[in-house]
Design a protein around this motif. Structure first.
Motif, PDB file in Angstrom:
ATOM      1  N   GLN A  21       0.824  -1.201   0.000  1.00  0.00           N
ATOM      2  CA  GLN A  21       0.000   0.000   0.000  1.00  0.00           C
ATOM      3  C   GLN A  21       0.862   1.257   0.000  1.00  0.00           C
ATOM      4  O   GLN A  21       0.525   2.253  -0.645  1.00  0.00           O
ATOM      5  N   ALA A  22       1.989   1.223   0.702  1.00  0.00           N
ATOM      6  CA  ALA A  22       2.831   2.412   0.846  1.00  0.00           C
ATOM      7  C   ALA A  22       3.653   2.712  -0.402  1.00  0.00           C
ATOM      8  O   ALA A  22       3.755   3.879  -0.814  1.00  0.00           O
ATOM      9  N   VAL A  23       4.251   1.677  -0.997  1.00  0.00           N
ATOM     10  CA  VAL A  23       5.219   1.947  -2.076  1.00  0.00           C
ATOM     11  C   VAL A  23       4.978   1.138  -3.347  1.00  0.00           C
ATOM     12  O   VAL A  23       5.769   1.202  -4.275  1.00  0.00           O
ATOM     13  N   GLY A  24       3.897   0.366  -3.417  1.00  0.00           N
ATOM     14  CA  GLY A  24       3.609  -0.354  -4.651  1.00  0.00           C
ATOM     15  C   GLY A  24       4.605  -1.457  -4.944  1.00  0.00           C
ATOM     16  O   GLY A  24       5.340  -1.402  -5.937  1.00  0.00           O
ATOM     17  N   VAL A  25       4.636  -2.453  -4.090  1.00  0.00           N
ATOM     18  CA  VAL A  25       5.564  -3.579  -4.268  1.00  0.00           C
ATOM     19  C   VAL A  25       5.263  -4.292  -5.589  1.00  0.00           C
ATOM     20  O   VAL A  25       4.102  -4.515  -5.945  1.00  0.00           O
ATOM     21  N   THR A  26       6.323  -4.649  -6.320  1.00  0.00           N
ATOM     22  CA  THR A  26       6.150  -5.342  -7.601  1.00  0.00           C
ATOM     23  C   THR A  26       6.560  -6.805  -7.545  1.00  0.00           C
ATOM     24  O   THR A  26       6.247  -7.569  -8.459  1.00  0.00           O
ATOM     25  N   GLY A  27       7.271  -7.208  -6.484  1.00  0.00           N
ATOM     26  CA  GLY A  27       7.711  -8.592  -6.390  1.00  0.00           C
ATOM     27  C   GLY A  27       8.195  -8.906  -4.989  1.00  0.00           C
ATOM     28  O   GLY A  27       8.507  -8.008  -4.195  1.00  0.00           O
ATOM     29  N   LEU A  28       8.251 -10.195  -4.680  1.00  0.00           N
ATOM     30  CA  LEU A  28       8.638 -10.662  -3.361  1.00  0.00           C
ATOM     31  C   LEU A  28       9.947 -11.451  -3.423  1.00  0.00           C
ATOM     32  O   LEU A  28      10.211 -12.141  -4.409  1.00  0.00           O
ATOM     33  N   ILE A  29      10.743 -11.335  -2.372  1.00  0.00           N
ATOM     34  CA  ILE A  29      11.938 -12.153  -2.201  1.00  0.00           C
ATOM     35  C   ILE A  29      11.797 -12.864  -0.868  1.00  0.00           C
ATOM     36  O   ILE A  29      11.667 -12.217   0.172  1.00  0.00           O
ATOM     37  N   LEU A  30      11.789 -14.182  -0.895  1.00  0.00           N
ATOM     38  CA  LEU A  30      11.601 -14.981   0.313  1.00  0.00           C
ATOM     39  C   LEU A  30      12.958 -15.477   0.782  1.00  0.00           C
ATOM     40  O   LEU A  30      13.614 -16.267   0.092  1.00  0.00           O
ATOM     41  N   THR A  31      13.400 -15.019   1.963  1.00  0.00           N
ATOM     42  CA  THR A  31      14.712 -15.395   2.483  1.00  0.00           C
ATOM     43  C   THR A  31      14.599 -16.478   3.549  1.00  0.00           C
ATOM     44  O   THR A  31      13.516 -16.757   4.062  1.00  0.00           O
ATOM     45  N   LYS A  32      15.741 -17.087   3.872  1.00  0.00           N
ATOM     46  CA  LYS A  32      15.862 -18.075   4.957  1.00  0.00           C
ATOM     47  C   LYS A  32      14.963 -19.292   4.741  1.00  0.00           C
ATOM     48  O   LYS A  32      14.510 -19.908   5.704  1.00  0.00           O
ATOM     49  N   LEU A  33      14.728 -19.624   3.474  1.00  0.00           N
ATOM     50  CA  LEU A  33      13.872 -20.769   3.172  1.00  0.00           C
ATOM     51  C   LEU A  33      14.485 -22.057   3.694  1.00  0.00           C
ATOM     52  O   LEU A  33      13.768 -23.002   4.055  1.00  0.00           O
ATOM     53  N   ASP A  34      15.822 -22.097   3.762  1.00  0.00           N
ATOM     54  CA  ASP A  34      16.508 -23.298   4.226  1.00  0.00           C
ATOM     55  C   ASP A  34      16.401 -23.482   5.735  1.00  0.00           C
ATOM     56  O   ASP A  34      16.702 -24.569   6.238  1.00  0.00           O
ATOM     57  N   GLY A  35      15.952 -22.458   6.456  1.00  0.00           N
ATOM     58  CA  GLY A  35      15.909 -22.550   7.905  1.00  0.00           C
ATOM     59  C   GLY A  35      14.513 -22.687   8.476  1.00  0.00           C
ATOM     60  O   GLY A  35      14.294 -22.439   9.652  1.00  0.00           O
TER      61      GLY A  35
END
Length: 312
Positions: free
Chosen positions: A243-257
């Protein structure tokens, strides 16, 4: 194959803790009402989410009825198809067509945002881009220094400001330097902030506006870094940032943990935003382009069809 193996290894906890149970349920048995109940419970336990699970169950029941399926091993293939359908193929990246492009990287504290910026820089540089980093996180002590260390590892330059400096000014200086020195991609590391802090979210809007003033159509991408270990708790964060900045994509971190990799389905279904990358380790090469086919296969048994998956 190294990249495929990295993804498979990164999903090990999710596969073993949750989707392994689902795979066992959908073995060579008859489809019964008890099986439906167990499958529903297993999907919720896998952090797929109640709403998405209910939708999945409705579609699976309808397909089983319509297609006359009686064996659970056939239901397994249907489940993979339906899970894959949730992870719609994202549109092409909005990058690579302009003399100078800007990507804002946003997220809450502790999501792995700063290290992700360096990993992105490393990957884009390997693709032939001339990358300059903006250390626009001036709020957290030593954030700029941390990014500079990672930038040196990645082999890319970084422009920082003094602690407490205006982050918009840091981005402005970086964009001006990029123009003067012939860089074609600026990655901006913004201050990690709680999505509930109104003043910090307003500051993030100002950073976005600075990019637009220097380069009229910037930022060209806004990527939100989410910590996979938080599971569906990442949803309210994502809504506020979007809502604040118009995100265009996601990055999912720490998937291995984490064993909560199933939250990817809830997050993408609720937000309608594509997952661009997943982090599966600490190294610079441990940020992988997201591939929905490889992801779904890796949840069940970690095997990949020829020609599928993530390619270097």
């Amino acid at each position: 194959m190294r990249v495929l193996q990295s993804l498979r290894d990164g999903l090990a906890r999710t596969r073993q803790a949750a989707f392994g149970r689902i795979a066992q349920l959908l073995g060579a048995t008859e489809i019964t009402e008890a099986l439906w109940e167990d499958l529903e419970a297993a999907l919720i336990q896998a952090d797929v989410g109640v709403r998405v699970t209910m939708e999945l169950m409705d579609r699976l029941r309808e397909r089983v009825r319509r297609e006359g399926i009686t064996r659970a091993d056939s239901l397994r293939a249907l489940l993979k198809q339906e899970l894959r359908a949730i992870l719609r193929d994202p549109p092409p990246l909005n990058l690579g067509r302009r003399p100078l492009e800007v990507v804002l990287v946003v997220g809450v504290n502790g999501s792995g945002k700063t290290t992700t910026v360096a990993k992105l820089a490393y990957q884009f540089q390997r693709q032939g881009r001339r990358v300059l980093l903006a250390a626009a996180d001036t709020f957290r002590a030593a954030a700029g220094e941390q990014l500079e260390i990672w930038a040196e590892r990645a082999g890319v330059p970084c422009i920082s400001g003094q602690p407490g400096a205006d982050p918009g000014a840091v981005l402005f200086d970086t964009l001006q330097a990029a123009r003067a020195r012939g860089y074609d991609l600026v990655l901006a590391d913004t201050a990690g902030r709680l999505h509930t802090k109104y003043n910090l979210m307003q500051e993030l809007k100002k950073v976005r506006n600075v990019a637009a003033k220097v380069i009229p159509d910037a930022p060209h991408e806004v990527w939100l870094v989410l910590d996979a270990t938080t599971g569906q708790n990442a949803l309210p964060q994502a809504r506020e940032f979007h809502q604040a900045v118009g995100v265009t994509g996601l990055i999912l971190t720490k998937l291995d943990g984490t064993a909560k990799g199933g939250a990817v389905f809830a997050i993408t279904r609720e937000l309608g935003l594509p997952v661009r990358f997943v982090g599966v380790g600490e190294g610079l090469e441990d940020l992988l382009p997201f591939d929905a086919d490889a992801f779904v296969e890796g949840l069940f048994d970690g095997t990949f069809a020829n020609g599928g998956g993530i390619h270097e």
